[in-house]
Design a protein around this motif. Structure first.
Motif, mmCIF file in Angstrom:
data_model
loop_
_atom_site.group_PDB
_atom_site.id
_atom_site.type_symbol
_atom_site.label_atom_id
_atom_site.label_comp_id
_atom_site.label_asym_id
_atom_site.label_seq_id
_atom_site.Cartn_x
_atom_site.Cartn_y
_atom_site.Cartn_z
ATOM 1 N N ARG A 210 63.748 -4.001 -12.394
ATOM 2 C CA ARG A 210 62.772 -2.935 -12.661
ATOM 3 C C ARG A 210 61.365 -3.538 -12.593
ATOM 4 N NH1 ARG A 210 64.671 -1.730 -18.515
ATOM 5 N NH2 ARG A 210 64.557 -4.001 -18.376
ATOM 6 N N LEU A 234 54.631 -2.764 -21.730
ATOM 7 C CA LEU A 234 55.902 -2.359 -21.122
ATOM 8 C C LEU A 234 56.785 -3.566 -20.864
ATOM 9 C CD1 LEU A 234 53.737 -0.049 -20.401
ATOM 10 C CD2 LEU A 234 55.384 0.610 -18.633
ATOM 11 N N ILE A 239 60.620 -2.404 -21.092
ATOM 12 C CA ILE A 239 60.708 -1.156 -20.315
ATOM 13 C C ILE A 239 60.707 -1.473 -18.835
ATOM 14 C CG2 ILE A 239 59.511 1.009 -19.790
ATOM 15 C CD1 ILE A 239 58.544 1.050 -22.675
ATOM 16 N N ARG A 345 53.841 4.171 -18.346
ATOM 17 C CA ARG A 345 54.919 4.514 -19.273
ATOM 18 C C ARG A 345 55.487 5.904 -18.954
ATOM 19 N NH1 ARG A 345 56.446 2.564 -24.316
ATOM 20 N NH2 ARG A 345 54.670 1.114 -24.285
ATOM 21 N N SER A 346 54.601 6.851 -18.625
ATOM 22 C CA SER A 346 55.050 8.211 -18.325
ATOM 23 C C SER A 346 55.955 8.232 -17.097
ATOM 24 C CB SER A 346 53.841 9.120 -18.087
ATOM 25 O OG SER A 346 53.079 9.271 -19.261
ATOM 26 N N VAL A 348 57.649 5.798 -15.735
ATOM 27 C CA VAL A 348 58.864 4.994 -15.882
ATOM 28 C C VAL A 348 59.875 5.670 -16.802
ATOM 29 C CG1 VAL A 348 59.789 2.806 -16.741
ATOM 30 C CG2 VAL A 348 57.727 2.815 -15.324
ATOM 31 N N THR A 349 59.393 6.373 -17.828
ATOM 32 C CA THR A 349 60.296 6.899 -18.852
ATOM 33 C C THR A 349 60.568 8.400 -18.751
ATOM 34 O OG1 THR A 349 58.468 7.259 -20.413
ATOM 35 C CG2 THR A 349 59.573 5.111 -20.466
ATOM 36 N N ASP A 350 59.695 9.144 -18.092
ATOM 37 C CA ASP A 350 59.857 10.601 -17.991
ATOM 38 C C ASP A 350 60.447 10.943 -16.626
ATOM 39 O OD1 ASP A 350 59.580 13.362 -17.693
ATOM 40 O OD2 ASP A 350 57.685 13.449 -18.776
ATOM 41 N N ASP A 351 61.745 11.182 -16.578
ATOM 42 C CA ASP A 351 62.418 11.390 -15.300
ATOM 43 C C ASP A 351 61.952 12.664 -14.602
ATOM 44 O OD1 ASP A 351 64.495 10.377 -13.437
ATOM 45 O OD2 ASP A 351 65.420 12.315 -13.862
ATOM 46 N N ARG A 354 58.648 11.886 -13.029
ATOM 47 C CA ARG A 354 58.892 10.961 -11.931
ATOM 48 C C ARG A 354 59.410 11.696 -10.694
ATOM 49 N NH1 ARG A 354 59.796 5.672 -11.059
ATOM 50 N NH2 ARG A 354 61.360 5.135 -9.501
#
Length: 397
Positions: A210, A234, A239, A345-346, A348-351, A354
């Protein structure tokens, strides 16, 4: 365009590792012949292209000898002096001898006196809009040569509306003398479903699972210290595994390594150097996010390449970047580490976010094709030769 015309291009940058300008000239050489049937295109080089690599429909003409530098400094002063000799003495002789109808100066420099009309491409005005991006001597060199080029040329091509605005402001070029022609993105950049290819790219480049990606020279104006600072939380919270920088080290790159060392993440900031063209699509496909949060860009080709591969992007909200990205990227202020960290962060973490940015990016990249770029160049060539019918002589072929 009338059959029997001969157009020459400064094609020195297509030999060897093709960076931004080299890719631009290479794609023009590949696409111009189809956009202007019956027109002969001459590629002016300082060394011969390997056998079998010449684009169909083009002919190479070796002028002088190899003596160029890619450094953004005056450390290679002898090479820069020779480059001026190449452009101002050798090239005009070739243009006259070959009865060239129009010369396209593809990278800032033009001959001061030419036997035929000249079109110049100005890719950016970094020296004026991001002072300190290069060594001071090289900035002075650019500040002298760029205004001369735009005054001497019969017409100017800019990669973006932002660069046209910069030219009008910094060099006082009138609007009608500048044509904006966006660059394209090659078909090789696309979502990849070839596991063996991706596995090979990951293994060859030693990529972690990642990673956040930056493609382009590691230099001061790219604001990569900000990326390192933004990615640190991150990385420390696992993350993401690494920040990957793909591009050669340039002026100011030491500050990036110092920032990573200071934050205790030096071993998580991977510098790949120049990545061969055949591996770039795989690199984009494997990345979680591409960032191009520069202080200034004249176009920003990595944005489109990443979007075409389905990789979400984050870009600066300055210069050409919002123009090229449209609504298909997250925007941040250059130098805003907190804002960039939140955007990373948004994505990478909010599918859901993304996938939405990915969908928009794929659609946006589809608007930019090298065929359209070549056709727009041919239109400029045609208009310039119509304005200068005596100087744009037809050949006898």
């Amino acid at each position: 365009m009338v059959v029997g015309f001969r157009v020459a291009l400064d094609a020195r940058r297509i030999v060897g590792n093709r960076r931004g300008v080299g890719q631009y000239v290479w794609q023009l050489a590949k696409n111009l012949p189809a956009a202007a049937p019956g027109v002969e295109f001459l590629l002016l080089l300082d060394r011969i292209l390997p056998e079998g690599s010449l684009p169909p429909g083009c002919r190479q003409v070796v002028v002088g000898r190899q003596h160029v530098t890619l450094s953004q400094s005056l450390s290679g002063l002898g090479s820069k002096v020779y480059s001026q000799y190449w452009m101002n003495v050798l090239v005009p002789r070739v243009l006259a001898a070959k009865k060239v109808s129009l010369f396209h100066a593809t990278n800032f420099a033009v001959p001061l006196v030419s036997p035929c009309p000249v079109v110049v491409t100005i890719h950016d005005l970094i020296y004026a809009r991001a002072p300190g991006a290069f060594e001071s001597g090289y900035e002075r060199y650019l500040s002298l040569m760029t205004p001369i080029a735009v005054r001497r040329a019969d017409h100017v091509i800019a990669d973006s509306e932002a660069t046209r605005a910069d030219l009008m402001s910094a060099c006082r070029v009138v609007h009608d003398r500048i044509s904006v022609i966006h660059l394209g993105v090659s078909d090789e950049f696309r979502p990849c479903n070839e596991p063996e290819y991706l596995k090979c790219v990951r293994a060859t480049l030693k990529l972690p699972a990642r990673f956040v990606l930056h493609v382009g020279a590691v230099e001061r104006r790219k604001k990569l210290e900000t990326l390192v600072e933004a990615a640190a939380p991150l990385l420390k919270s696992s993350i993401v595994d690494a920040v990957v920088l793909a591009g050669e080290a340039g002026f100011g790159s030491d500050a990036v390594w110092r920032a990573a060392e200071h934050l205790g993440i030096r071993d998580r900031v991977l510098h790949l150097g120049y990545v061969p063209q055949e591996m770039l699509p795989g690199l984009y496909n494997l990345a979680l996010v591409l960032t191009l949060a520069s202080a200034y860009e004249g176009f920003g080709m990595p944005i489109l390449e990443a979007m075409a591969c389905g990789t979400p992007t984050i870009v600066s909200d300055v210069s050409s970047l919002p123009e090229i990205a449209g609504d298909a990227a997250l925007l941040v202020r250059p130098g805003d580490a907190d804002g960039l960290s939140r955007a990373l962060r948004s994505l990478v973490t909010d599918d859901c976010l993304r996938q939405e940015i990915r969908r928009r990016g794929l659609a946006r990249a589809g608007v930019f094709t090298w065929q359209r770029t070549a056709e727009a160049h041919v239109d400029v060539y045609r208009r310039v030769m119509r304005r200068h019918p005596i100087r744009a002589q037809r050949t006898n072929v």
